[in-house]
Design an enzyme around this catalytic site. Sequence first.
Site, PDB file in Angstrom:
ATOM      1  CD  GLU A 182       3.577 -16.307 -26.726  1.00  0.00           C
ATOM      2  OE1 GLU A 182       4.420 -16.963 -25.791  1.00  0.00           O
ATOM      3  OE2 GLU A 182       4.047 -15.404 -27.266  1.00  0.00           O
ATOM      4  CD  GLU A 258      -2.610 -11.466 -15.315  1.00  0.00           C
ATOM      5  OE1 GLU A 258      -3.516 -12.142 -16.032  1.00  0.00           O
ATOM      6  OE2 GLU A 258      -1.687 -11.834 -14.874  1.00  0.00           O
TER       7      GLU A 258
END
Length: 644
Positions: A182, A258
């Site tokens: 992020e 992931e």
Amino acid sequence: VRMNIGNQCWVFWGIFLYISVCLGVDYDLDDRTGLGRSFDGIGALSGGGATSRLLVNYAEPYRSQILDYLFKPKFGASLQILKVEIGGDAQTTDGTEPSHMHYEDDENYFRGYEWWLMREAKKRNPNITLIGLPWAFPGWVGNGENWPYSFPDITASYVVSWILGAKQYHDLDIDYVGIWNERHFNNKYIKLLRYTLDKRGLERVKIIASDNLWEPITSVVIADKELQDAVEILGVHYPGTNTVPKALKTGKKLWSSEDYSTFNDNVGGGCWARILNQNYVNGKMTATISWNLVSSYYDDLPFGRDGLMTANEPWSGNYVVESPIWITAHTTQFTEPGWVYLQTVGHFTHGGSYVALTDERGNLTIITETMVRLLKLNSIYLNELQVWHSKFDFKTNKTVLFQNLRPIKGSFSIELDVDEVYTFTTVRNGQRGSYPDPPSSAPFPKSYKDDFDVSGNPYFSEAPNFADQTGVFEYFTNLTDPGPHVSTLRQVVTQRPVTWVADADQTISVIGDYKWHDLMVSCDIYMEAVHTGGVFIAVRVDKGGGVIRSTRGIFFWVYADGTYKVTNDLSGMTVLAEGLSGTRARVWYKLTLTVKGNYASADLNGYPLWKNAVLWEPRHGWVAIGTSSFELAQFDNFAIEALA
């Protein structure tokens, strides 16, 4: 059922599943409502960080056996995707991975082990999908800031150079490159990366974004047509098998880029089974990538044994093929990327899930997982189906993994017990591959030496069994010194990297047995930074990974200003002893540190420098070497003698 696809007419099956629970529930698996999304594969991740570190140090044949269990088709996990870290010289969970560009004017495409790992994966499966993702960047990319996008053209060129180097030096075609996390999500950068890839003739390399959460990337892609064109895959981390409606509306492929990150015992295997099915059932995600590939890092680092299998004893040759390997095989050995999900997939009413995939040429694979409730399956299928079965038994420890049962045809009935996985498939060549048992597990050798002679290990840039936690320690050939220190280990990171983990202010690499408490360690050291240089050797080092800044132990430091210090922590705040050493830069010294019980002593060039410093905590831990800052320094003739 007949379907027209293009100008061809394909003949499919009609299959009927009847699941009887109490009053009974019917489930249809067929293609009358059309097909679902295209399957992109199951894979695993090496890196994020340094999770495959110890794998390269295995001797043959054990190293190749481990690689076969991971990548060889129709043998073990038969992985279809390999994602690797683009090393950034920074701590990224369990260690640091070296960059191909430590400095702006430096390029080396043979550092680390990810190049080797990708080659080995391709050797076994030429069709495996390759992905690169940077978790961190060398400090020069951030121009002194802990942020890689102030100069996005530099960052894009840096990433693209890694992709070009993979092809030029290793003949590896990278299929995708990721944008993460992020803090690293930047619209301008993604567009510039796409432009740079295209400009360098890499149009085939697609972008995955943003390797974090569904938002804000989903909303931004919808609102920004140029970004929508730049991004091929919406990839998220640990989605909990769920997506968001906006992501589906983009029309993009959705990946769990992931996932897993779970202890690889049978509980972890059951968790992985649920994820693999339900990522599509709940979230329409067509690829799932495990963190991590193989637990090849010291157990006492963070997230020990979170790999699909365990291989963290190169000194003994021992490795363990854990249950997630065989749970993966339930899907990967009977599908290929490009197969298509049926629309009729879903949950069993009383727990568990089922998916079905076809190659659109007459082959069918159905995978069921019942990690919750007992069910009974009755089915009618005209052609013969191969049956593969796994059963987790947590009561009597009689777990069965990837067992080939008798084929079925026509009408049949199978009871789906709790904690089971079944594959029903027309694919006939599945295999539970095996090798003779590896050597028994053994602790790290109590007597250990390394003179860092590169001729004994020419393919890798790092010394065996050292796990860098901040900084990068590489083999170095000192051509200006033809004497006894011509081949050394050198700490090479001279600027704090751009990182999302709190790297220490000092560099450090650990080695050995975490249970050691009484021992002697010695090492020749060479400080290169005049006046400001500082080097240490240490024992009982108790932490690594993302908490490296708070590491404690017994640290013996010498400095280029002629002083020494003994501290109880890496940060140097708790001082046990200090004084004059007479040390200076650009001179070789031998440091020896001995710890027994509550006392420690040290020698400098064989002469006692201090003794009987009183110690209380920690009581055990690794051995370590390192520097007092991001600076150049060399190490040679390293030796350990562990007493207990």
